[in-house]
Design a protein around this motif. Structure first.
Motif, short mmCIF file in Angstrom:
data_model
loop_
_atom_site.label_atom_id
_atom_site.label_comp_id
_atom_site.label_asym_id
_atom_site.label_seq_id
_atom_site.Cartn_x
_atom_site.Cartn_y
_atom_site.Cartn_z
N ASP A 1 0.96 -1.25 -0.18
CA ASP A 1 -0.12 0.05 -0.30
C ASP A 1 1.15 1.15 -0.36
OD1 ASP A 1 -3.30 1.17 1.93
OD2 ASP A 1 -2.02 1.88 -0.46
N LYS A 2 0.17 2.10 -0.57
CA LYS A 2 0.40 3.48 -0.23
C LYS A 2 1.31 4.66 0.30
CE LYS A 2 -0.53 4.33 -5.54
NZ LYS A 2 -1.02 5.44 -5.59
N GLY A 3 2.14 4.64 0.92
CA GLY A 3 2.47 5.43 2.16
C GLY A 3 2.22 7.60 1.21
N GLU A 4 3.31 8.11 2.63
CA GLU A 4 2.52 9.48 2.20
C GLU A 4 3.44 10.20 1.20
OE1 GLU A 4 4.49 11.23 5.47
OE2 GLU A 4 3.82 13.40 5.52
N VAL A 5 4.85 9.39 0.37
CA VAL A 5 5.37 10.02 -0.96
C VAL A 5 5.21 8.96 -2.04
CG1 VAL A 5 6.05 12.36 0.09
CG2 VAL A 5 7.26 9.60 -0.04
N PRO A 6 4.41 8.18 -2.53
CA PRO A 6 4.81 6.81 -3.09
C PRO A 6 4.92 7.33 -4.99
CG PRO A 6 1.99 7.66 -3.26
CD PRO A 6 3.50 8.71 -2.43
N ASN A 7 5.02 8.83 -5.37
CA ASN A 7 5.04 8.86 -6.81
C ASN A 7 6.25 9.10 -7.03
OD1 ASN A 7 2.41 9.65 -7.13
ND2 ASN A 7 2.73 11.81 -6.86
N GLY A 8 6.85 8.23 -7.65
CA GLY A 8 7.79 8.16 -9.00
C GLY A 8 7.92 6.69 -7.78
N TYR A 9 7.78 6.05 -7.61
CA TYR A 9 8.06 4.58 -7.27
C TYR A 9 7.12 3.50 -6.99
CZ TYR A 9 10.80 8.55 -4.13
OH TYR A 9 11.52 9.35 -3.92
N ASN A 10 7.54 2.03 -7.27
CA ASN A 10 7.40 1.44 -6.73
C ASN A 10 7.39 0.07 -5.75
OD1 ASN A 10 4.48 1.31 -8.96
ND2 ASN A 10 6.17 1.69 -10.42
N VAL A 11 6.31 -1.06 -5.72
CA VAL A 11 6.94 -2.11 -4.25
C VAL A 11 6.89 -3.42 -5.07
CG1 VAL A 11 8.01 -0.34 -2.45
CG2 VAL A 11 5.42 -1.38 -3.02
N SER A 12 7.12 -4.27 -5.08
CA SER A 12 6.55 -5.72 -5.21
C SER A 12 7.26 -6.31 -3.83
CB SER A 12 7.12 -6.62 -6.15
OG SER A 12 8.40 -6.88 -5.93
N ARG A 13 6.06 -7.84 -2.82
CA ARG A 13 6.40 -7.71 -2.24
C ARG A 13 5.69 -9.58 -2.38
NH1 ARG A 13 5.20 -7.75 3.71
NH2 ARG A 13 6.91 -9.28 4.96
#
Lengths: 112, 113
Positions: free
Chosen positions: B56-68
């Motif tokens: 899930d996104k936090g406070e400043v997600p723009n420009g980033y991506n994650v996977s788990r």
């Protein structure tokens, strides 16, 4: 916007004196409060956490919480030069929310 | 236990390049987090995960991506790097429960020029 505010300092305290670090938070429903210490160039490490009103002591450290005033503080007794670091206050809004909101930190310098 | 490990320790990127910051924990923690810390500032949450397959996104997600995809690993992807992404990035993990502390990795210092 949930906010956590700290005086950025720097706070200078003579060796052996008491250092007092303060933190206020905006979300009245906040439940848990954490103090992290961060040495320059290093990662944060947990010093104390508190969730009940009043004082909690651990060695030279005492955390104080006043939920009515939305205020949490950290006292460091018998300050040592090794206590010189930035202290970050972090707040967890409720027990089901596993995120922390961090303040900007207070830089503490202990003067020998 | 190694705790939380991050690679690389340092990286310089050119504007527009992409990279992945690696984070691994060996404490079998459910929760993992990515923060960025700008000079003289506190930690800002970028993304977090409550378990494998859930992010899930936090406070400043723009420009980033994650996977788990696994419990242990939580990589952070930067696409089209910008100078505003120059920062120190910390990965953290936590066990289940409100009073458990977040354990931080050593950080990755990223410069985008």
């Amino acid at each position: 916007q949930k906010e956590v505010e700290q005086n950025s300092g720097p706070l200078s305290v003579p060796e052996g004196a008491i250092a007092s670090l303060n933190c206020t938070y905006s979300d009245r429903g906040s439940q848990s409060f954490f103090w992290y210490r961060q040495y320059s160039g290093k990662s944060p490490e947990l010093i104390m956490f508190i969730y009940s009103n009043g004082d909690k002591e651990d060695g030279r450290f005492t955390a104080q919480l006043n939920k009515a005033s939305q205020y949490v503080s950290l006292l460091i007794r018998d300050s040592q030069p090794s206590d010189s670091a930035t202290y970050l206050c972090a707040v967890q809004s409720n027990f089901g929310n596993e995120k922390l909101t961090f303040g900007t930190g207070t830089r503490l310098t202990i003067i020998p | 236990n190694a705790g939380v490990t991050q690679t690389p320790k340092f990286r310089i990127l050119k504007i527009g390049q992409s990279m992945t910051l690696q984070c691994t924990q060996d404490m079998n923690h459910n929760y993992m987090y990515w923060y960025r810390q700008d000079p003289g500032m506190g930690l800002k949450l970028i993304y977090y995960s409550v378990g494998a397959g859930i992010t899930d996104k936090g406070e400043v997600p723009n420009g980033y991506n994650v996977s788990r995809s696994t419990t242990e690993d939580f990589p952070l992807r930067l696409e089209l790097a910008a100078p505003s992404q120059t920062s120190v990035y910390f990965c953290a993990s936590k066990g289940r429960g409100g009073f458990y502390e977040q354990y931080f990795g050593p950080g990755t210092r990223l410069t985008v020029t």
